[in-house]
Every structure is written in C-alpha cells, then in structure tokens.
Design an enzyme around this catalytic site. Structure first.
Site, PDB file in Angstrom:
ATOM      1  N   ASP A  82       1.071  -0.984  -0.148  1.00  0.00           N
ATOM      2  CA  ASP A  82       0.026  -0.111   0.058  1.00  0.00           C
ATOM      3  C   ASP A  82       0.765   1.222   0.065  1.00  0.00           C
ATOM      4  O   ASP A  82       1.632   1.246   0.918  1.00  0.00           O
ATOM      5  CB  ASP A  82      -0.859  -0.224   1.190  1.00  0.00           C
ATOM      6  CG  ASP A  82      -1.970   1.022   1.265  1.00  0.00           C
ATOM      7  OD1 ASP A  82      -2.520   1.298   0.444  1.00  0.00           O
ATOM      8  OD2 ASP A  82      -2.562   1.557   2.396  1.00  0.00           O
ATOM      9  N   ASP A 104       3.076   5.238  -5.439  1.00  0.00           N
ATOM     10  CA  ASP A 104       2.248   6.480  -5.404  1.00  0.00           C
ATOM     11  C   ASP A 104       3.123   7.673  -5.446  1.00  0.00           C
ATOM     12  O   ASP A 104       3.695   8.205  -4.606  1.00  0.00           O
ATOM     13  CB  ASP A 104       1.607   6.511  -3.944  1.00  0.00           C
ATOM     14  CG  ASP A 104       0.813   7.578  -3.504  1.00  0.00           C
ATOM     15  OD1 ASP A 104       0.523   8.608  -4.390  1.00  0.00           O
ATOM     16  OD2 ASP A 104       0.145   7.681  -2.537  1.00  0.00           O
ATOM     17  N   GLU A 134      -1.572   6.086  -8.893  1.00  0.00           N
ATOM     18  CA  GLU A 134      -2.465   7.106  -8.382  1.00  0.00           C
ATOM     19  C   GLU A 134      -2.561   8.358  -9.218  1.00  0.00           C
ATOM     20  O   GLU A 134      -1.541   8.857  -9.468  1.00  0.00           O
ATOM     21  CB  GLU A 134      -2.627   7.243  -6.763  1.00  0.00           C
ATOM     22  CG  GLU A 134      -3.332   8.287  -6.270  1.00  0.00           C
ATOM     23  CD  GLU A 134      -3.470   8.350  -4.772  1.00  0.00           C
ATOM     24  OE1 GLU A 134      -3.266   7.078  -4.166  1.00  0.00           O
ATOM     25  OE2 GLU A 134      -3.768   9.333  -4.075  1.00  0.00           O
ATOM     26  N   GLY A 181      -7.818   8.446   7.182  1.00  0.00           N
ATOM     27  CA  GLY A 181      -7.908   8.707   8.601  1.00  0.00           C
ATOM     28  C   GLY A 181      -9.398   8.638   8.985  1.00  0.00           C
ATOM     29  O   GLY A 181     -10.181   8.329   8.160  1.00  0.00           O
ATOM     30  N   GLY A 214      -8.856   5.807   1.223  1.00  0.00           N
ATOM     31  CA  GLY A 214      -9.740   6.354   2.159  1.00  0.00           C
ATOM     32  C   GLY A 214     -11.241   6.158   2.355  1.00  0.00           C
ATOM     33  O   GLY A 214     -11.966   6.958   2.392  1.00  0.00           O
ATOM     34  N   ASN A 256     -10.248   0.497  -0.113  1.00  0.00           N
ATOM     35  CA  ASN A 256      -9.200   0.489   0.725  1.00  0.00           C
ATOM     36  C   ASN A 256      -9.755   0.820   2.297  1.00  0.00           C
ATOM     37  O   ASN A 256     -10.321   1.612   2.423  1.00  0.00           O
ATOM     38  CB  ASN A 256      -8.068   1.378   0.511  1.00  0.00           C
ATOM     39  CG  ASN A 256      -7.196   0.923  -0.522  1.00  0.00           C
ATOM     40  OD1 ASN A 256      -7.598  -0.173  -1.205  1.00  0.00           O
ATOM     41  ND2 ASN A 256      -5.768   1.491  -0.659  1.00  0.00           N
ATOM     42  N   ILE A 257      -9.513  -0.093   3.119  1.00  0.00           N
ATOM     43  CA  ILE A 257     -10.114   0.162   4.396  1.00  0.00           C
ATOM     44  C   ILE A 257      -9.073  -0.133   5.523  1.00  0.00           C
ATOM     45  O   ILE A 257      -8.513  -1.420   5.431  1.00  0.00           O
ATOM     46  CB  ILE A 257     -11.498  -0.846   4.815  1.00  0.00           C
ATOM     47  CG1 ILE A 257     -12.376  -0.399   3.756  1.00  0.00           C
ATOM     48  CG2 ILE A 257     -11.895  -0.613   6.237  1.00  0.00           C
ATOM     49  CD1 ILE A 257     -13.588  -1.356   3.815  1.00  0.00           C
ATOM     50  N   ASP A 258      -8.704   0.886   6.490  1.00  0.00           N
ATOM     51  CA  ASP A 258      -7.745   0.811   7.520  1.00  0.00           C
ATOM     52  C   ASP A 258      -8.229   1.176   8.542  1.00  0.00           C
ATOM     53  O   ASP A 258      -8.246   0.753   9.752  1.00  0.00           O
ATOM     54  CB  ASP A 258      -6.445   1.302   6.939  1.00  0.00           C
ATOM     55  CG  ASP A 258      -5.299   1.061   8.111  1.00  0.00           C
ATOM     56  OD1 ASP A 258      -5.724   0.350   9.051  1.00  0.00           O
ATOM     57  OD2 ASP A 258      -4.173   1.564   8.011  1.00  0.00           O
TER      58      ASP A 258
HETATM   59  P1  13P Z   1      -8.905   4.811   5.508  1.00  0.00           P
HETATM   60  O1  13P Z   1      -7.968   5.730   6.279  1.00  0.00           O
HETATM   61  O2  13P Z   1     -10.373   5.326   5.109  1.00  0.00           O
HETATM   62  O3  13P Z   1      -9.267   3.418   6.287  1.00  0.00           O
HETATM   63  O4  13P Z   1      -8.069   4.424   4.189  1.00  0.00           O
HETATM   64  C1  13P Z   1      -7.098   3.473   4.215  1.00  0.00           C
HETATM   65  C2  13P Z   1      -6.273   3.607   3.113  1.00  0.00           C
HETATM   66  O5  13P Z   1      -6.585   4.185   2.053  1.00  0.00           O
HETATM   67  C3  13P Z   1      -5.341   2.687   2.854  1.00  0.00           C
HETATM   68  O6  13P Z   1      -4.401   2.911   1.572  1.00  0.00           O
HETATM   69  O1  G3H Z   2      -3.207   4.966   3.606  1.00  0.00           O
HETATM   70  C1  G3H Z   2      -2.737   4.696   4.590  1.00  0.00           C
HETATM   71  C2  G3H Z   2      -3.181   3.378   5.472  1.00  0.00           C
HETATM   72  O2  G3H Z   2      -4.125   3.666   6.306  1.00  0.00           O
HETATM   73  C3  G3H Z   2      -1.906   3.141   5.856  1.00  0.00           C
HETATM   74  O3  G3H Z   2      -1.323   3.631   7.166  1.00  0.00           O
HETATM   75  O4  G3H Z   2       0.895   4.046   6.896  1.00  0.00           O
HETATM   76  O5  G3H Z   2      -0.107   4.391   9.212  1.00  0.00           O
HETATM   77  O6  G3H Z   2       0.271   2.310   8.057  1.00  0.00           O
HETATM   78  P1  G3H Z   2      -0.037   3.684   8.014  1.00  0.00           P
HETATM   79 ZN    ZN Z   3      -4.352   4.731   0.926  1.00  0.00          ZN
END
Ligand code: 13P
Ligand code: G3H
Ligand code: ZN
Length: 311
Positions: A82, A104, A134, A181, A214, A256-258
């Site tokens: 990522d 990216d 991207e 975020g 995001g 994408n979900i983090d």
């Molecule tokens: P979020 O912060 O919305 O979960 O996005 C995660 C992301 O885009 C990782 O690349």
């Molecule tokens: O887009 C970013 C992801 O949420 C990953 O976050 O770089 O803090 O691991 P990170």
């Molecule tokens: Zn991202």
C-alpha cells in the site's frame, strides 16, 4: 492455492458489479480477524501492507502471516504493498513475494508520476506482479505524510487515458472526495463523493479497474464506544456506506479500509480495560478485538463490497 494477483479478481468484480476489500494488516490478530470473516463468506481478499506496517512488523513476519492465512482459508488472497513511495520499496516487496504493489507518486507532476510509475510497472510485470498507481491527491494522513484538505485535488478525467497508456499500470486509484483517517468530512456538512468524476474516468477507461483509497466509513457506534471509554474523537466522520456500495457497483474494483479496523480494535480494547482493569493477559483483550475486526469485515463484505460468495 498460492498468493494471487488481482488480475482475475478485478475482471470478475468489474463484470459482477462488486468490489474487493483491501484491508491493511499490521499483526496476527488483524490478519486472522479479516481472513476468518472472508472464509466464512467465501470472499476474495486483498491484504495490504504499508511502508509503516512493514517497518513495524517486519516483511518476513507479515509474509508468513499472510501465507498462513492462505493455507487456513484456501481463499484467493492477493498480498499488496500500500502506498509504495519508491522504486526500491516496490522492488523489495516484489522480490520478497508480494503479488501486487502500489507506486504512489500522485504528489508529483503528471510527467514525473508517469516516469516513476512506468519504471515500477516494467520491473513488476517482468516478475508477474501487478501495479496500482494514483492520479489526484487525497487529503489525510498516511505514514509521515499529512496532506491538508486545501492541498488535495480531484483526479482530472482528461489525464487518465494517457496515464494508463503510457505507464501500463494495472489499476488506478483516483481522488473523488475520500480521504485517509477518521476525520474525512467537516461536521455538519453532507459527505458526497464525486460520482461525476468516477463516471467520466470509467468512460475514458472502459473495463479498467478503479481503486478507492480512504474508504473507511467510521461507524459512529465505534466512535461512541471509544469516547465512552476514555477516548476523545469528536467529529470523526467517514464515507457513507451507501456511496461506497454505489462506487462498487460501478468501475471501482478495490476499496481500501484501514481506519475502521483500527477503530474496531481500539474501541474493544478500551471497553475491555474499563470492564476488567485488573487484567493483563494480552490474549484476553486481543481475542475480543480480533472478533470485532471479524464482525466489521463481514459487514463490509456483505453491505459495502458485495463480494460474498465470489471467491
Ligand atoms: P482509511 O483511512 O479510510 O481506512 O483508508 C485506508 C487506505 O486508503 C489505505 O491505503
Ligand atoms: O493509507 C494509509 C493506510 O491507512 C496505512 O497507514 O501508513 O499508518 O500504516 P500507515
Ligand atoms: Zn490509501
């Protein structure tokens, strides 16, 4: 089944009107929570590792955790880098067994982005690995880079065809109003993705997989739970799930979900310690937080991605 690339996954997703979830992984419990949900729902999966995750957990540990998930689930799983920020990082992940990388360079000029992306594509394709690139800049925080809302910019549809043709990339992340975020939209405003841009991009790139970064929805029950147990996250707002579902039915093949995983884990651990202040065995609080991730991912697979039963 070995790790797979996203090629076949995206073809099926594009034609089927659904998307694949790309979930960020940093440790064993996160990998297990995600993959247990996907296994129960027979869903294809992308597990993605950021530069920060790789620095935190180590390439080999993450690689072996994901390999274990492949063995345990039998699912088609792609292991993706990522937000790769350099050729060297992408090369290291390709050499180290990842099946997909993102380069990216969206903060550079179009010409520089094309040149840097093309270099990664050439190396990746020589090694059977696919590349996400991207165009357009998302607001929010990723690793040490913090892009303010003022500095973010929507993708220009008039650039996408030239970019894809000249780079040879396999999928394209675009900026249509999502951001990284937990604070994506100003409180009191109505979150609205730019579907007009997505549709214009899709017209210019027929059958080409589009990626949304995001894309956490920041469930309010999790924010409330965090705040009820000593946290302080007023104004945390995400992308409405119905808009993500709509995007998944169009050209968006990867979502994408983090942040939502982080919220689920943190809310559960905060609640656990409020209720059990004397406990100190990590298994006691990591077990319910792994379960919370599993529940969240199952919800996303069914209600946002629509990829249940598609493995
Ligand atoms: P979020 O912060 O919305 O979960 O996005 C995660 C992301 O885009 C990782 O690349
Ligand atoms: O887009 C970013 C992801 O949420 C990953 O976050 O770089 O803090 O691991 P990170
Ligand atoms: Zn991202």
């Amino acid at each position: 089944m070995p790790l797979v690339t996203t090629k076949e996954m995206f073809e099926k997703a594009y034609n089927g009107g659904y998307a694949i979830g790309a979930f960020n992984v940093n440790n064993m419990e996160i990998v297990q929570g995600i993959t247990e949900a996907a296994k129960e729902l027979n869903a294809p999966l992308i597990l993605q590792v950021s530069k920060g995750a790789r620095a935190y957990a180590n390439h080999t540990y993450l690689m072996k955790l994901v390999e274990a998930a492949v063995i345990e689930t039998g699912l088609p799983i792609c292991l993706h880098l990522d937000h790769g920020d350099s050729f060297d990082l992408c090369k290291s992940c390709i050499d180290g067994g990842f099946t997909s990388v993102m380069i990216d360079k969206s903060s550079l000029s179009l010409e520089e982005n094309i040149a840097e992306t093309k270099k990664v594509v050439e190396y990746a394709h020589d090694h059977g690995v696919v590349v996400e690139a991207e165009l357009g800049t998302l607001a929010g925080i990723e690793d040490e880079v913090n892009v303010s809302a003022e500095d973010s910019s929507y993708t220009r549809p008039e650039d996408v065809q030239e970019f894809v043709e000249r780079t040879g990339c396999d999928s394209l992340a675009i900026a249509i109003g999502t951001s990284h975020g937990a604070y994506k939209f100003k409180p009191g405003t109505k979150p609205q993705l730019r579907f007009d841009i997505l549709e214009e991009v899709a017209k210019r790139l027929p059958s080409f997989p589009i990626v949304l970064h995001g894309s956490s929805s920041v469930p309010q029950y999790l924010v409330e739970k965090i705040n009820a147990h000593g946290g302080n996250m007023p104004g945390a707002i995400g992308v409405p799930e119905d808009q993500l579902r709509q995007a998944a039915s169009l050209a968006v093949c990867k979502i994408n979900i983090d942040s939502d995983l982080r919220l689920a884990m943190t809310a559960t651990i905060r609640e656990y310690f409020d209720e059990h202040p004397d406990h100190f065995d990590p298994r006691q609080y990591l077990k319910p937080s792994r379960e919370a991730i599993k529940e969240l991912v199952a919800h996303k697979i069914i209600n946002v991605l629509g990829c249940n039963g598609k493995a």
